[in-house]
Design a protein around this motif. Structure first.
Motif, short mmCIF file in Angstrom:
data_model
loop_
_atom_site.label_atom_id
_atom_site.label_comp_id
_atom_site.label_asym_id
_atom_site.label_seq_id
_atom_site.Cartn_x
_atom_site.Cartn_y
_atom_site.Cartn_z
N PRO A 81 0.66 64.63 -33.95
CA PRO A 81 1.72 64.78 -34.94
C PRO A 81 2.47 66.11 -34.83
CG PRO A 81 -0.25 63.89 -35.95
CD PRO A 81 -0.63 64.30 -34.56
N GLU A 82 1.77 67.19 -34.44
CA GLU A 82 2.45 68.49 -34.35
C GLU A 82 3.51 68.48 -33.25
OE1 GLU A 82 -0.43 71.54 -33.49
OE2 GLU A 82 -1.59 70.19 -32.20
N PHE A 83 3.27 67.74 -32.17
CA PHE A 83 4.29 67.61 -31.14
C PHE A 83 5.50 66.89 -31.71
CE2 PHE A 83 6.66 65.72 -27.76
CZ PHE A 83 6.42 66.45 -26.60
N ALA A 84 5.27 65.75 -32.38
CA ALA A 84 6.37 64.97 -32.94
C ALA A 84 7.17 65.78 -33.96
CB ALA A 84 5.82 63.69 -33.59
N GLU A 85 6.46 66.48 -34.82
CA GLU A 85 7.13 67.27 -35.85
C GLU A 85 7.97 68.38 -35.24
OE1 GLU A 85 6.06 69.84 -39.89
OE2 GLU A 85 4.47 68.89 -38.73
N ASN A 86 7.42 69.10 -34.27
CA ASN A 86 8.16 70.20 -33.66
C ASN A 86 9.33 69.69 -32.82
OD1 ASN A 86 6.71 72.47 -34.65
ND2 ASN A 86 5.04 72.02 -33.24
N LEU A 87 9.15 68.56 -32.16
CA LEU A 87 10.26 67.98 -31.40
C LEU A 87 11.43 67.66 -32.31
CD1 LEU A 87 11.34 66.64 -28.71
CD2 LEU A 87 10.47 64.50 -29.68
N ILE A 88 11.15 66.99 -33.42
CA ILE A 88 12.21 66.61 -34.36
C ILE A 88 12.88 67.83 -34.96
CG2 ILE A 88 12.69 65.41 -36.53
CD1 ILE A 88 10.28 63.55 -35.72
N LYS A 89 12.08 68.82 -35.36
CA LYS A 89 12.65 70.05 -35.92
C LYS A 89 13.50 70.77 -34.88
CE LYS A 89 9.07 71.14 -39.36
NZ LYS A 89 7.98 72.09 -39.70
N GLY A 90 13.03 70.80 -33.63
CA GLY A 90 13.78 71.47 -32.58
C GLY A 90 15.11 70.81 -32.31
N VAL A 91 15.13 69.48 -32.30
CA VAL A 91 16.38 68.76 -32.07
C VAL A 91 17.33 68.96 -33.25
CG1 VAL A 91 17.44 66.51 -31.75
CG2 VAL A 91 15.35 67.09 -30.51
N PHE A 92 16.79 68.93 -34.47
CA PHE A 92 17.62 69.14 -35.65
C PHE A 92 18.28 70.51 -35.64
CE2 PHE A 92 15.47 65.98 -38.79
CZ PHE A 92 16.07 64.95 -38.12
N SER A 93 17.56 71.51 -35.16
CA SER A 93 18.10 72.86 -35.18
C SER A 93 19.23 73.06 -34.18
CB SER A 93 16.98 73.88 -34.90
OG SER A 93 16.53 73.77 -33.56
N ASN A 94 19.21 72.27 -33.12
CA ASN A 94 20.25 72.38 -32.09
C ASN A 94 20.27 71.09 -31.27
OD1 ASN A 94 22.05 73.06 -30.08
ND2 ASN A 94 20.75 74.62 -29.15
N GLN A 95 21.30 70.28 -31.50
CA GLN A 95 21.35 68.97 -30.84
C GLN A 95 21.87 69.01 -29.41
OE1 GLN A 95 23.63 68.43 -34.22
NE2 GLN A 95 21.68 69.29 -34.86
N ARG A 96 22.26 70.17 -28.95
CA ARG A 96 22.80 70.27 -27.59
C ARG A 96 21.67 70.58 -26.60
NH1 ARG A 96 28.45 73.06 -25.80
NH2 ARG A 96 28.14 73.06 -23.54
N ILE A 97 21.68 69.88 -25.47
CA ILE A 97 20.70 70.13 -24.42
C ILE A 97 21.41 70.20 -23.07
CG2 ILE A 97 18.86 68.95 -25.68
CD1 ILE A 97 19.12 66.65 -23.67
N SER A 98 20.76 70.84 -22.12
CA SER A 98 21.28 70.94 -20.77
C SER A 98 20.20 70.48 -19.81
CB SER A 98 21.70 72.38 -20.46
OG SER A 98 22.23 72.48 -19.15
N ILE A 99 20.54 69.54 -18.93
CA ILE A 99 19.59 69.00 -17.97
C ILE A 99 20.07 69.36 -16.57
CG2 ILE A 99 18.43 66.94 -17.08
CD1 ILE A 99 19.05 65.55 -19.72
N GLY A 100 19.21 70.05 -15.80
CA GLY A 100 19.59 70.35 -14.43
C GLY A 100 18.92 71.59 -13.89
N ASP A 101 19.34 71.94 -12.67
CA ASP A 101 18.84 73.13 -12.00
C ASP A 101 19.97 73.71 -11.16
OD1 ASP A 101 19.02 71.49 -9.74
OD2 ASP A 101 16.85 71.13 -9.63
N HIS A 102 19.61 74.50 -10.13
CA HIS A 102 20.62 75.15 -9.32
C HIS A 102 21.49 74.16 -8.54
CE1 HIS A 102 17.27 74.37 -6.58
NE2 HIS A 102 18.15 74.42 -5.60
N SER A 103 20.99 72.94 -8.33
CA SER A 103 21.73 71.95 -7.52
C SER A 103 22.76 71.18 -8.33
CB SER A 103 20.76 70.97 -6.86
OG SER A 103 20.08 70.19 -7.83
N ALA A 104 22.48 70.92 -9.59
CA ALA A 104 23.41 70.18 -10.47
C ALA A 104 22.93 70.30 -11.90
CB ALA A 104 23.46 68.71 -10.05
N GLN A 105 23.88 70.28 -12.83
CA GLN A 105 23.53 70.45 -14.23
C GLN A 105 24.63 69.89 -15.11
OE1 GLN A 105 21.55 74.12 -15.43
NE2 GLN A 105 23.05 74.34 -17.07
#
Length: 284
Positions: free
Chosen positions: A119-143
């Motif tokens: 449950p602590e993973f689920a709770e922290n995941l949801i709180k983390g997404v709520f605090s900032n809905q923007r994410i970046s996926i990638g590395d030096h090759s593409a992002q």
């Protein structure tokens, strides 16, 4: 039921059960729906590790200490036992084309399934997404950048008794056997050691959470010979820690087990390297 919070829609799916926060955190399987913020979406061929970094970043935005614990150590039965992350995630959904250096998303959105067993993973995941809905996926090759449009709770963990279940692969399953050099030889599902090692790995995860219990379950697989393929993924590409991990697709898992065993497989994943994108499964 829909809950609107900071522009994110959380859709709670349930069957004849009254919704509570406790119940929501017990579901622990989610689909994250992502909307691209870039006109052209380019991702690395080996995006699995980059996706893992996104998960840890969101956990850290809610609880940095917990994110560091999970990343650096994980859950163990004792100080001498194996360490497990107890979460898994699928390949990215959607249609992709490949150019010389990256994957190009053809669809207007993408996303992935994420399972966790605490449950602590689920709770922290949801709180983390709520605090900032923007994410970046990638590395030096593409992002590319995305907005988390929805978190959809998947309520498919309500098993009451020991039953037969067939599980589909949402990402390749990795099963490795240590060789004389201390490295892993990655096994095909047709190898005679594949199922025993897979079963022992799942049992070790169960004993990490339920150390005083004994679990009896049977596990098998159904092969689709024309679809059986290996998938080689480069982890930490372009760094001194770069390594290659091999998994397989093209089969289903057949398991006869009680609810806690099935739920562990669905949430924490099967096989090795679940925390970097291997072994995520779903119900058929």
């Amino acid at each position: 039921m829909r809950i609107y919070t900071h522009g994110i829609v959380i859709i709670i799916l349930f069957l004849k059960q009254k919704f509570t926060l406790t119940y929501f955190l017990q579901i622990m399987r989610f689909e994250l729906v992502l909307i691209p913020l870039d006109k052209t979406v380019k991702l690395p061929f080996n995006y699995q590790y980059a996706l893992s970094a996104v998960v840890y970043k969101k956990l850290g935005e809610a609880d940095e200490e917990y994110a560091n614990f999970l990343h650096q150590k994980g859950y163990t039965k004792n100080d001498h036992s194996k360490q497990f992350k107890l979460f898994s995630y699928s390949n990215l959904k959607g249609n992709f084309n490949a150019d010389r250096t990256s994957l190009l998303l053809k669809d207007s959105k993408t996303g992935f399934i994420l399972g966790c067993h605490t449950p602590e993973f689920a709770e922290n995941l949801i709180k983390g997404v709520f605090s900032n809905q923007r994410i970046s996926i990638g590395d030096h090759s593409a992002q590319s950048d995305f907005q988390v449009e929805q978190i959809i709770a998947i309520a498919d963990l309500d098993f009451k008794s020991k039953e037969n279940h067939t599980l589909k692969l949402l990402s390749p399953i990795c099963v490795g056997k240590k060789n004389d050099r201390g490295n892993y030889d990655y096994l095909s599902p047709i190898d005679s050691d594949f199922l025993p090692i897979l079963k022992n790995n799942l049992n070790d995860k169960l004993l990490t959470v339920y150390p005083d219990r004994i679990f009896e379950f049977e596990i098998g697989l159904s092969l689709f010979p024309t679809q059986l393929k290996s998938k080689l993924v480069t982890v930490k590409a372009g760094t001194p820690e770069e390594t290659k991990v091999k998994g397989f697709i093209g089969f289903t898992i057949n398991i006869n087990a009680e609810a806690d065993v099935i739920n562990m497989a669905l949430c924490a994943g099967l096989g090795q390297y679940n925390g970097v994108g291997f072994g995520c499964v779903g119900k058929i």
